[in-house]
Write an enzyme that holds these catalytic residues in place. Sequence first.
Site, short mmCIF file in Angstrom:
data_model
loop_
_atom_site.label_atom_id
_atom_site.label_comp_id
_atom_site.label_asym_id
_atom_site.label_seq_id
_atom_site.Cartn_x
_atom_site.Cartn_y
_atom_site.Cartn_z
CG LEU A 1 -2.63 2.06 -0.51
CD1 LEU A 1 -2.15 2.85 -1.72
CD2 LEU A 1 -3.89 1.28 -0.86
CG ASP A 2 -1.75 -4.85 1.14
OD1 ASP A 2 -1.87 -4.55 2.34
OD2 ASP A 2 -2.59 -5.53 0.52
CG PHE A 3 6.05 -4.18 0.06
CD1 PHE A 3 6.94 -3.23 0.53
CD2 PHE A 3 6.50 -5.09 -0.90
CE1 PHE A 3 8.25 -3.17 0.06
CE2 PHE A 3 7.81 -5.04 -1.37
CZ PHE A 3 8.68 -4.08 -0.88
#
Length: 244
Positions: free
Chosen positions: A103-105
Amino acid sequence: MERLQKVLAQANIASRRKSEEIILEGRVKVNGVVVSELGFKVDKKDKIEVDGKPIELAEHLYFLLNKPTGYVSTTSDEKNRKTVIDLLDDEHKNIRLYPVGRLDFDTAGLLLLTNDGDFTNRLTHPEHEVEKEYLARVEGIVIRKKIVQLRKGVRIDDNYLAIPKAVQLVELNKVHQSTLLSITLTEGRNKQVRKMFEAIGHPVKKLTRVRYDFLTLDGVERGTYRPLRIHEVKKLYGNTQSKK
Protein backbone atom coordinates in the site's frame (compact mmCIF):
# COMPACT_ATOMS: atom_id res chain seq x y z
CA MET A 1 11.35 -30.04 -3.85
CA GLU A 2 12.20 -26.35 -3.45
CA ARG A 3 15.15 -24.19 -4.39
CA LEU A 4 17.76 -23.96 -1.66
CA GLN A 5 17.71 -20.14 -1.46
CA LYS A 6 13.94 -20.20 -0.97
CA VAL A 7 14.27 -22.68 1.90
CA LEU A 8 16.95 -20.52 3.54
CA ALA A 9 14.71 -17.46 3.29
CA GLN A 10 11.78 -19.36 4.78
CA ALA A 11 14.04 -20.43 7.64
CA ASN A 12 14.69 -16.73 8.36
CA ILE A 13 18.38 -17.09 7.54
CA ALA A 14 18.29 -14.07 5.23
CA SER A 15 16.29 -12.58 2.37
CA ARG A 16 16.08 -14.60 -0.86
CA ARG A 17 18.72 -12.41 -2.51
CA LYS A 18 21.07 -12.51 0.48
CA SER A 19 20.58 -16.29 0.71
CA GLU A 20 21.77 -16.57 -2.88
CA GLU A 21 24.94 -14.72 -1.92
CA ILE A 22 25.46 -17.06 1.05
CA ILE A 23 25.15 -20.07 -1.27
CA LEU A 24 27.58 -18.63 -3.84
CA GLU A 25 30.08 -17.98 -1.02
CA GLY A 26 30.12 -21.73 -0.30
CA ARG A 27 28.73 -21.35 3.22
CA VAL A 28 25.90 -23.86 2.78
CA LYS A 29 26.06 -27.65 3.08
CA VAL A 30 23.32 -30.12 2.14
CA ASN A 31 23.75 -33.56 3.67
CA GLY A 32 27.36 -32.71 4.48
CA VAL A 33 28.29 -31.53 0.97
CA VAL A 34 28.95 -27.88 0.07
CA VAL A 35 26.41 -26.57 -2.44
CA SER A 36 27.27 -23.41 -4.35
CA GLU A 37 24.79 -23.51 -7.23
CA LEU A 38 21.58 -21.46 -7.10
CA GLY A 39 19.36 -23.95 -8.90
CA PHE A 40 19.94 -26.71 -6.34
CA LYS A 41 16.73 -28.17 -4.92
CA VAL A 42 16.11 -29.78 -1.54
CA ASP A 43 13.26 -31.48 0.28
CA LYS A 44 12.22 -31.78 3.93
CA LYS A 45 14.45 -34.82 4.52
CA ASP A 46 17.66 -33.03 3.60
CA LYS A 47 20.00 -31.79 6.34
CA ILE A 48 20.94 -28.19 5.59
CA GLU A 49 23.72 -26.28 7.36
CA VAL A 50 24.81 -22.66 7.12
CA ASP A 51 28.28 -21.88 8.47
CA GLY A 52 28.29 -25.33 10.07
CA LYS A 53 25.01 -24.83 11.94
CA PRO A 54 21.85 -26.78 11.03
CA ILE A 55 18.89 -24.62 10.04
CA GLU A 56 15.38 -24.99 11.37
CA LEU A 57 12.50 -24.44 8.99
CA ALA A 58 10.43 -21.52 10.24
CA GLU A 59 6.75 -21.89 10.97
CA HIS A 60 4.68 -20.06 8.38
CA LEU A 61 2.88 -17.06 9.86
CA TYR A 62 0.13 -14.91 8.40
CA PHE A 63 -1.17 -11.57 9.70
CA LEU A 64 -3.79 -9.01 8.71
CA LEU A 65 -2.66 -5.45 9.42
CA ASN A 66 -4.71 -2.25 9.40
CA LYS A 67 -2.05 0.08 8.04
CA PRO A 68 -2.11 3.79 8.93
CA THR A 69 -0.91 6.40 6.48
CA GLY A 70 2.70 7.47 6.95
CA TYR A 71 4.21 3.97 6.78
CA VAL A 72 5.93 2.31 3.84
CA SER A 73 5.00 -1.25 2.90
CA THR A 74 8.53 -2.62 3.01
CA THR A 75 10.80 -4.20 5.60
CA SER A 76 13.32 -1.35 5.41
CA ASP A 77 13.49 2.11 3.85
CA GLU A 78 16.47 4.00 2.47
CA LYS A 79 14.83 7.30 3.48
CA ASN A 80 14.50 6.13 7.11
CA ARG A 81 10.73 6.39 7.00
CA LYS A 82 8.60 4.24 9.29
CA THR A 83 7.78 0.82 7.85
CA VAL A 84 4.87 -1.51 8.53
CA ILE A 85 7.31 -3.72 10.47
CA ASP A 86 7.54 -0.92 13.06
CA LEU A 87 3.88 -1.59 13.89
CA LEU A 88 4.57 -5.16 15.00
CA ASP A 89 5.19 -6.44 18.52
CA ASP A 90 8.81 -7.23 19.39
CA GLU A 91 8.25 -10.98 19.07
CA HIS A 92 7.16 -10.56 15.46
CA LYS A 93 9.73 -7.93 14.47
CA ASN A 94 12.44 -10.57 14.82
CA ILE A 95 10.74 -12.87 12.31
CA ARG A 96 11.35 -12.27 8.61
CA LEU A 97 7.83 -11.09 7.82
CA TYR A 98 7.14 -9.06 4.71
CA PRO A 99 4.10 -7.48 3.04
CA VAL A 100 1.98 -9.29 0.45
CA GLY A 101 2.03 -6.61 -2.22
CA ARG A 102 1.99 -3.07 -0.91
CA LEU A 103 0.00 0.00 0.00
CA ASP A 104 1.29 3.48 -0.78
CA PHE A 105 2.82 5.63 1.95
CA ASP A 106 -0.29 7.84 2.01
CA THR A 107 -2.81 4.98 1.68
CA ALA A 108 -4.29 3.22 4.71
CA GLY A 109 -6.06 -0.07 5.24
CA LEU A 110 -5.78 -3.81 4.86
CA LEU A 111 -2.34 -5.28 4.28
CA LEU A 112 -1.28 -8.91 4.70
CA LEU A 113 2.10 -9.88 6.19
CA THR A 114 3.70 -13.32 6.00
CA ASN A 115 6.93 -15.31 5.73
CA ASP A 116 5.41 -17.73 3.21
CA GLY A 117 6.77 -17.04 -0.26
CA ASP A 118 4.39 -19.38 -2.06
CA PHE A 119 1.43 -17.72 -0.35
CA THR A 120 2.70 -14.30 -1.46
CA ASN A 121 3.25 -15.40 -5.05
CA ARG A 122 -0.22 -16.89 -5.31
CA LEU A 123 -1.98 -13.79 -4.02
CA THR A 124 0.03 -11.30 -6.08
CA HIS A 125 0.11 -13.18 -9.40
CA PRO A 126 -2.15 -11.37 -11.91
CA GLU A 127 -3.73 -14.59 -13.22
CA HIS A 128 -5.42 -15.24 -9.88
CA GLU A 129 -7.35 -11.94 -10.02
CA VAL A 130 -7.58 -11.44 -6.27
CA GLU A 131 -10.08 -8.66 -5.52
CA LYS A 132 -8.95 -5.58 -3.56
CA GLU A 133 -11.63 -3.08 -2.57
CA TYR A 134 -10.86 0.56 -1.71
CA LEU A 135 -12.86 3.45 -0.31
CA ALA A 136 -11.76 6.65 -2.04
CA ARG A 137 -12.71 10.16 -0.93
CA VAL A 138 -12.16 12.33 -4.02
CA GLU A 139 -12.34 16.02 -4.78
CA GLY A 140 -15.54 17.35 -6.31
CA ILE A 141 -18.97 15.87 -7.00
CA VAL A 142 -18.62 12.83 -9.28
CA ILE A 143 -21.55 12.73 -11.70
CA ARG A 144 -23.00 9.49 -13.06
CA LYS A 145 -21.37 10.01 -16.46
CA LYS A 146 -17.91 9.98 -14.83
CA ILE A 147 -18.72 6.79 -12.89
CA VAL A 148 -19.80 5.09 -16.13
CA GLN A 149 -16.56 6.28 -17.73
CA LEU A 150 -14.57 4.80 -14.85
CA ARG A 151 -16.41 1.46 -15.06
CA LYS A 152 -15.60 1.16 -18.76
CA GLY A 153 -11.92 1.81 -18.07
CA VAL A 154 -9.56 4.78 -18.21
CA ARG A 155 -6.11 5.24 -19.69
CA ILE A 156 -3.16 5.55 -17.29
CA ASP A 157 0.59 4.90 -17.45
CA ASP A 158 1.29 5.63 -21.12
CA ASN A 159 -2.07 4.51 -22.48
CA TYR A 160 -2.64 1.41 -20.32
CA LEU A 161 -6.39 0.71 -20.08
CA ALA A 162 -7.25 0.23 -16.40
CA ILE A 163 -10.64 -1.43 -15.93
CA PRO A 164 -11.99 -1.83 -12.39
CA LYS A 165 -13.94 -4.89 -11.27
CA ALA A 166 -16.60 -2.62 -9.74
CA VAL A 167 -17.28 1.04 -8.88
CA GLN A 168 -20.04 2.18 -6.54
CA LEU A 169 -21.09 5.62 -5.32
CA VAL A 170 -21.19 5.68 -1.51
CA GLU A 171 -21.74 9.31 -0.53
CA LEU A 172 -21.94 12.83 -1.93
CA ASN A 173 -20.79 15.66 0.33
CA LYS A 174 -22.04 18.86 -1.28
CA VAL A 175 -20.94 21.00 1.67
CA HIS A 176 -17.27 20.04 1.30
CA GLN A 177 -17.58 19.27 -2.43
CA SER A 178 -16.27 15.72 -2.25
CA THR A 179 -17.44 12.21 -3.16
CA LEU A 180 -16.90 8.86 -1.47
CA LEU A 181 -16.73 5.86 -3.79
CA SER A 182 -15.95 2.17 -3.54
CA ILE A 183 -13.67 0.77 -6.24
CA THR A 184 -12.59 -2.85 -6.61
CA LEU A 185 -9.52 -3.93 -8.59
CA THR A 186 -7.99 -7.29 -9.47
CA GLU A 187 -4.61 -5.79 -10.37
CA GLY A 188 -2.22 -3.54 -8.52
CA ARG A 189 -0.22 -1.09 -10.59
CA ASN A 190 1.67 1.64 -8.74
CA LYS A 191 -0.80 4.25 -7.43
CA GLN A 192 -3.41 2.80 -9.77
CA VAL A 193 -6.52 3.98 -7.91
CA ARG A 194 -5.19 7.51 -7.63
CA LYS A 195 -4.26 7.62 -11.32
CA MET A 196 -7.69 6.32 -12.35
CA PHE A 197 -9.53 9.03 -10.44
CA GLU A 198 -7.13 11.68 -11.73
CA ALA A 199 -7.96 10.46 -15.25
CA ILE A 200 -11.62 11.45 -14.73
CA GLY A 201 -10.70 14.77 -13.13
CA HIS A 202 -11.29 13.90 -9.46
CA PRO A 203 -8.02 13.59 -7.48
CA VAL A 204 -8.06 11.37 -4.40
CA LYS A 205 -8.06 13.11 -1.02
CA LYS A 206 -8.12 9.96 1.14
CA LEU A 207 -7.72 6.29 0.24
CA THR A 208 -8.28 3.16 2.33
CA ARG A 209 -8.18 -0.50 1.32
CA VAL A 210 -11.12 -2.13 3.10
CA ARG A 211 -11.16 -5.63 1.60
CA TYR A 212 -8.67 -8.20 0.29
CA ASP A 213 -10.52 -11.11 -1.32
CA PHE A 214 -13.00 -12.05 1.45
CA LEU A 215 -10.97 -10.48 4.29
CA THR A 216 -12.09 -7.17 5.83
CA LEU A 217 -10.90 -4.84 8.59
CA ASP A 218 -13.67 -5.87 10.99
CA GLY A 219 -12.33 -5.88 14.55
CA VAL A 220 -8.87 -4.59 13.60
CA GLU A 221 -8.25 -0.99 14.62
CA ARG A 222 -5.95 1.30 12.65
CA GLY A 223 -2.31 0.54 13.48
CA THR A 224 -3.05 -2.93 14.89
CA TYR A 225 -3.02 -6.44 13.43
CA ARG A 226 -4.23 -9.97 14.03
CA PRO A 227 -3.14 -13.46 12.93
CA LEU A 228 -5.07 -15.06 10.10
CA ARG A 229 -7.04 -18.10 11.15
CA ILE A 230 -6.24 -21.48 9.61
CA HIS A 231 -9.49 -21.60 7.67
CA GLU A 232 -8.79 -18.10 6.27
CA VAL A 233 -5.37 -19.15 4.97
CA LYS A 234 -6.85 -22.30 3.42
CA LYS A 235 -9.63 -20.29 1.79
CA LEU A 236 -7.14 -17.83 0.27
CA TYR A 237 -5.14 -20.74 -1.15
CA GLY A 238 -8.33 -22.37 -2.41
CA ASN A 239 -9.57 -19.21 -4.10
CA THR A 240 -6.32 -18.78 -6.03
CA GLN A 241 -6.38 -22.41 -7.16
CA SER A 242 -9.94 -22.15 -8.40
CA LYS A 243 -9.05 -19.14 -10.58
CA LYS A 244 -6.23 -20.82 -12.46
